[in-house]
Design a protein around this motif. Structure first.
Motif, PDB file in Angstrom:
ATOM      1  N   LEU A  40       0.964  -1.320   0.052  1.00  0.00           N
ATOM      2  CA  LEU A  40      -0.097  -0.046  -0.011  1.00  0.00           C
ATOM      3  C   LEU A  40       0.747   1.112   0.106  1.00  0.00           C
ATOM      4  CD1 LEU A  40      -3.023   1.431   0.182  1.00  0.00           C
ATOM      5  CD2 LEU A  40      -2.736   1.000   2.839  1.00  0.00           C
ATOM      6  N   ALA A  41       2.127   1.262   0.630  1.00  0.00           N
ATOM      7  CA  ALA A  41       2.865   2.318   0.766  1.00  0.00           C
ATOM      8  C   ALA A  41       3.410   2.614  -0.535  1.00  0.00           C
ATOM      9  CB  ALA A  41       3.916   2.068   2.010  1.00  0.00           C
ATOM     10  N   GLU A  42       4.086   1.506  -1.293  1.00  0.00           N
ATOM     11  CA  GLU A  42       4.573   1.435  -2.439  1.00  0.00           C
ATOM     12  C   GLU A  42       3.659   2.101  -3.500  1.00  0.00           C
ATOM     13  OE1 GLU A  42       7.111  -0.748  -5.813  1.00  0.00           O
ATOM     14  OE2 GLU A  42       6.462  -1.803  -3.980  1.00  0.00           O
ATOM     15  N   GLU A  43       2.278   1.600  -3.533  1.00  0.00           N
ATOM     16  CA  GLU A  43       1.354   1.905  -4.474  1.00  0.00           C
ATOM     17  C   GLU A  43       0.891   3.597  -4.238  1.00  0.00           C
ATOM     18  OE1 GLU A  43      -3.599   1.323  -4.829  1.00  0.00           O
ATOM     19  OE2 GLU A  43      -2.710   0.048  -3.799  1.00  0.00           O
ATOM     20  N   ALA A  48       4.047   3.855   5.740  1.00  0.00           N
ATOM     21  CA  ALA A  48       3.809   2.843   6.716  1.00  0.00           C
ATOM     22  C   ALA A  48       4.399   2.982   8.196  1.00  0.00           C
ATOM     23  CB  ALA A  48       3.872   1.508   6.076  1.00  0.00           C
ATOM     24  N   VAL A  49       3.822   2.993   9.219  1.00  0.00           N
ATOM     25  CA  VAL A  49       4.133   3.245  10.530  1.00  0.00           C
ATOM     26  C   VAL A  49       3.424   2.422  11.600  1.00  0.00           C
ATOM     27  CG1 VAL A  49       4.869   5.699  10.158  1.00  0.00           C
ATOM     28  CG2 VAL A  49       2.401   4.913  10.914  1.00  0.00           C
ATOM     29  N   ARG A  50       3.966   2.180  12.717  1.00  0.00           N
ATOM     30  CA  ARG A  50       3.329   1.429  13.715  1.00  0.00           C
ATOM     31  C   ARG A  50       2.292   2.464  14.409  1.00  0.00           C
ATOM     32  NH1 ARG A  50       6.979   0.646  18.457  1.00  0.00           N
ATOM     33  NH2 ARG A  50       7.915   2.819  17.912  1.00  0.00           N
ATOM     34  N   ALA A  51       1.238   1.772  14.868  1.00  0.00           N
ATOM     35  CA  ALA A  51      -0.100   2.768  15.268  1.00  0.00           C
ATOM     36  C   ALA A  51       0.255   3.668  16.226  1.00  0.00           C
ATOM     37  CB  ALA A  51      -1.033   1.592  15.926  1.00  0.00           C
ATOM     38  N   GLU A  52       1.031   3.579  17.037  1.00  0.00           N
ATOM     39  CA  GLU A  52       1.389   4.399  18.051  1.00  0.00           C
ATOM     40  C   GLU A  52       2.275   5.848  17.436  1.00  0.00           C
ATOM     41  OE1 GLU A  52       4.309   0.993  19.068  1.00  0.00           O
ATOM     42  OE2 GLU A  52       2.350   1.247  18.392  1.00  0.00           O
ATOM     43  N   GLU A  53       2.630   5.486  16.202  1.00  0.00           N
ATOM     44  CA  GLU A  53       3.295   6.670  15.482  1.00  0.00           C
ATOM     45  C   GLU A  53       2.489   7.316  14.543  1.00  0.00           C
ATOM     46  OE1 GLU A  53       6.300   4.288  13.611  1.00  0.00           O
ATOM     47  OE2 GLU A  53       7.682   4.409  15.218  1.00  0.00           O
TER      48      GLU A  53
END
Length: 220
Positions: A40-43, A48-53
């Motif tokens: 998804l990030a590439e598209e 893309a991160v962790r939820a807390e970030e």
């Protein structure tokens, strides 16, 4: 704007696609870790991160996870967010189908989004909960188009509500102010507006016709 999206299912994924295409700086997270969001990030160009970030520096945060998963979100979820962050809740309560019985909703009579706000410790704006995920990609229309859909938006923070309504306008949809979080039962599952594909007049009429009694299919 800087936008954090917590939840990368159908709604979260398609909001990531549209919001990045509009030029927003999007961070997206799920419960399984950023490595699972590489495609998804590439598209999209989202980060893309962790939820807390996900909320760090964000002016808008979208919480789009199953209701039963809301209490499991990280503590301090909104730490580091912009001072006046607008938090969008897209969630729905499906007690029989997915979430099990939630006492705050069943026994205290909290609306679904009021319960979510209590869990995360921050008021929310209820939006996109009755929107088909594919419509986010397929049904945007320019302002004034007779086929432009309208989405109901409810919340207690008028400034945050305006931010969210403006963002939805950018996405290609009109909005109807559905009132406060206490009023947001009017757009919960089983109501006339839920899943409705109509314009401002149709959505306004459907909100007015809603009954406060939760349908049997959506009671735990």
């Amino acid at each position: 704007m800087k936008i954090g999206i917590i939840g990368a299912g159908n709604i979260g994924g398609n909001l990531t696609r549209r919001l990045t295409a509009l030029g927003h700086d999007v961070s997206v997270a799920n419960s399984r870790g950023p490595e699972t969001l590489a495609a998804l990030a590439e598209e999209t160009g989202a980060t893309a991160v962790r939820a807390e970030e996900a909320a760090r520096g964000a002016e808008v945060v979208v919480v789009t996870v199953p209701l039963k998963a809301v209490p499991d979100l990280p503590d301090g979820l909104l730490d580091g967010a912009a001072e006046n962050v607008a938090v969008i809740d897209t969630g729905n309560y499906y007690p029989q189908q997915r979430d099990g019985r939630i006492a705050g909703i069943e026994d205290e009579g909290l609306t679904e989004s009021a319960w979510t706000a209590r869990q995360i410790g921050h008021t929310v704006i209820k939006a996109f909960n009755g929107t088909y995920a594919q419509d986010i990609l397929d049904r945007p229309r320019p302002a004034g188009d007779p086929d432009r859909m309208a989405l109901p938006v409810a919340g207690d923070d008028e400034a945050a509500k305006r931010v969210v309504r403006d963002l939805i306008d950018q996405l290609g949809f009109d909005t109807v102010d559905a009132g406060t979080l206490a009023d947001s039962w009017r757009q919960q599952p089983g109501t006339p507006v839920y899943g409705l594909r109509e314009g401002v007049d149709g959505v306004t009429k459907a909100l007015a016709e809603a009954s406060p009694e939760r349908p049997a299919d959506f009671r735990g």
